[in-house]
Scaffold this motif. Structure first.
Motif: not given
Length: 455
Positions: A119-141
């Motif tokens: 979970r990527l944030k501009w500022n780790a001290a902020e409680a808001a949602r992250p600015a970006a996500l990195v994740k491995w997921v299962d899809t139809s592909a």
């Protein structure tokens, strides 16, 4: 049709009620969730919305590469967010990207092979949602890694699409467990609750015609069954009162009849000898025997616990001596046989003399005034009275023991004699049997339950 089991009726209704209750609960929760979602009160921003939209849209092209199908959610996301960016890649080196990756995340984009989830944030001290996500997921592909920004909110339909999984994973197991618990516990609970009713049934089975004042217990009966048990106890009280009135009537009638019967017997005895005197003497004797038996039944009913040892040989000998003149006058011979001098049972001597007198009187009345009337006492506790008459047909041997039932409808007597004998024998724990004598006549047998071993 067989009556339905109360236990399984309760099991079925409880299980059905539980299923209906849980189903209604799920529907109410779902309806409430939809309402809250529509007004935006249940869920606000959802950081995985973009990632979920890309995961659902990713497919393979004809060459095996990665591509996106134009789903409604993806189209809405692109229309709402012009700065949409993402990198999609698989473990085989295929990659798909769109938009400009923010400069802060470019170092991470170049080392995605070493990132599993972040979970990527501009500022780790902020409680808001992250600015970006990195994740491995299962899809139809297949299994895909996605790096993307976090845009948008949770769609109402996407929130509801997890409801079937929630039902299968949580609600359905609860329903199954509750149903199994109902199937196992309800029969046990019902049996425990019905223990008092089983005791009532056991007590009811022991109620007999000779027992009065019996009441079914109420202390352990379920409150729902109490009115039924009280109604049965009230019915037993009414039957006891009716029996008591009937008993008093018979006793009073017997007492009132003894005086005129005695006067009638005295007047008959003063007549000149002849057939008419013999018939009148037989009728007077029969009336006297019946009145005496009614009084004995009343006395035995009140004092059945005062039985003592009775010598059956002495009882039979006395009855033969008393009725021999009457039998001789009616054209019979009398015979008396005994297998032992003393054969003792427990009972009331007067009542047994009355019963045997009635059997001998019955033989005099129905023996066709011919042959011999035999009275026999056996060591097994039986007294037999046999005649040389026409006997009793096998299909009527049980019926003649019923009150007011006569073998010949036009015959003499009221049809009470054998019923009274049977009643006396039941009071003594025995029975009366109707059989055929060797000569073809009737053979009445008084059968006692046990011989006193001390004699």
């Amino acid at each position: 049709m067989r009556p339905r089991s109360l236990t399984w009726r309760l099991v079925g209704r409880l299980a059905g009620l539980q299923a209906v209750t849980l189903t209604l609960l799920i529907l109410l929760i779902g309806a409430a969730a939809i309402g809250l979602l529509r007004v935006g009160l249940l869920i606000g921003e959802y950081e995985g919305s973009t990632l979920d939209t890309l995961r659902d849209a990713i497919i393979r092209d004809e060459a095996g590469g990665l591509t996106l199908r134009q789903s409604p959610e993806l189209a809405a996301l692109r229309a709402e967010h012009a700065d949409l960016w993402f990198i999609i890649r698989d473990s085989e080196g295929h990659q798909l990207s769109e938009g400009a990756v923010p400069t802060q995340f470019l170092p991470i984009a170049s080392i995605l092979d070493h990132v599993s989830e972040a979970r990527l944030k501009w500022n780790a001290a902020e409680a808001a949602r992250p600015a970006a996500l990195v994740k491995w997921v299962d899809t139809s592909a297949g299994r895909i890694q996605i790096l993307t920004g976090t845009y948008g909110q949770l769609s109402m339909w996407r929130a509801l699409e997890s409801t079937p999984l929630l039902f299968l994973n949580m609600i359905l197991p609860i329903i199954v467990l509750m149903t199994l618990a109902t199937l196992v516990a309800t029969p046990f609970v019902v049996r425990r609750a019905m223990t008092g009713l089983a005791q009532v049934a056991e007590q009811a089975e022991r109620i007999d015609i000779d027992q009065r004042g019996v009441q079914l217990p109420l202390d352990k009966v379920p409150i729902e069954i109490t009115p039924l048990v009280k109604a049965i106890n009230a019915a037993l009280d009414r039957l006891d009162r009716g029996y008591e009135r009937h008993r008093r009537f018979l006793a009073d009638a017997a007492h009132e009849l003894r005086t005129p019967i005695a006067i009638l017997s005295t007047r008959v005895a003063s007549l000149q000898a002849g057939p008419e005197k013999t018939h009148l003497l037989e009728d007077a004797t029969r009336l006297n025997v019946m009145a005496g038996q009614l009084l004995d039944l009343q006395r035995l009913d009140q004092r059945a616990d005062t039985f003592g040892p009775v010598n059956l040989v002495g009882v039979a000998r006395q009855v033969v001596l008393d009725l021999a003149p009457l039998a001789f006058a009616a054209g019979y011979e009398m015979s008396f046989e005994q297998q032992d001098e003393t054969i003792v049972v427990t009972g009331d001597q007067t009542a047994l003399e009355r019963a045997l007198t009635n059997l001998v009187q019955n033989a005099i009345d129905h023996g066709q005034r011919r042959g011999t009337i035999l009275v026999r006492v056996t060591t097994t506790g039986r007294i037999e009275v046999c005649d040389d008459g026409d006997g009793v047909p096998p299909d009527e041997r049980e019926q003649i023991l019923e009150p007011f039932r006569r073998l010949h409808p036009g015959g003499r007597g009221a049809g009470l004699g054998l019923d009274l004998v049977q009643t006396i024998m039941r009071l003594h724990g025995g029975r009366i049997e109707v059989d055929q004598a060797p000569s073809g006549g009737a053979c009445m047998r008084m059968v006692f339950p046990k011989i006193d071993p001390s004699c």
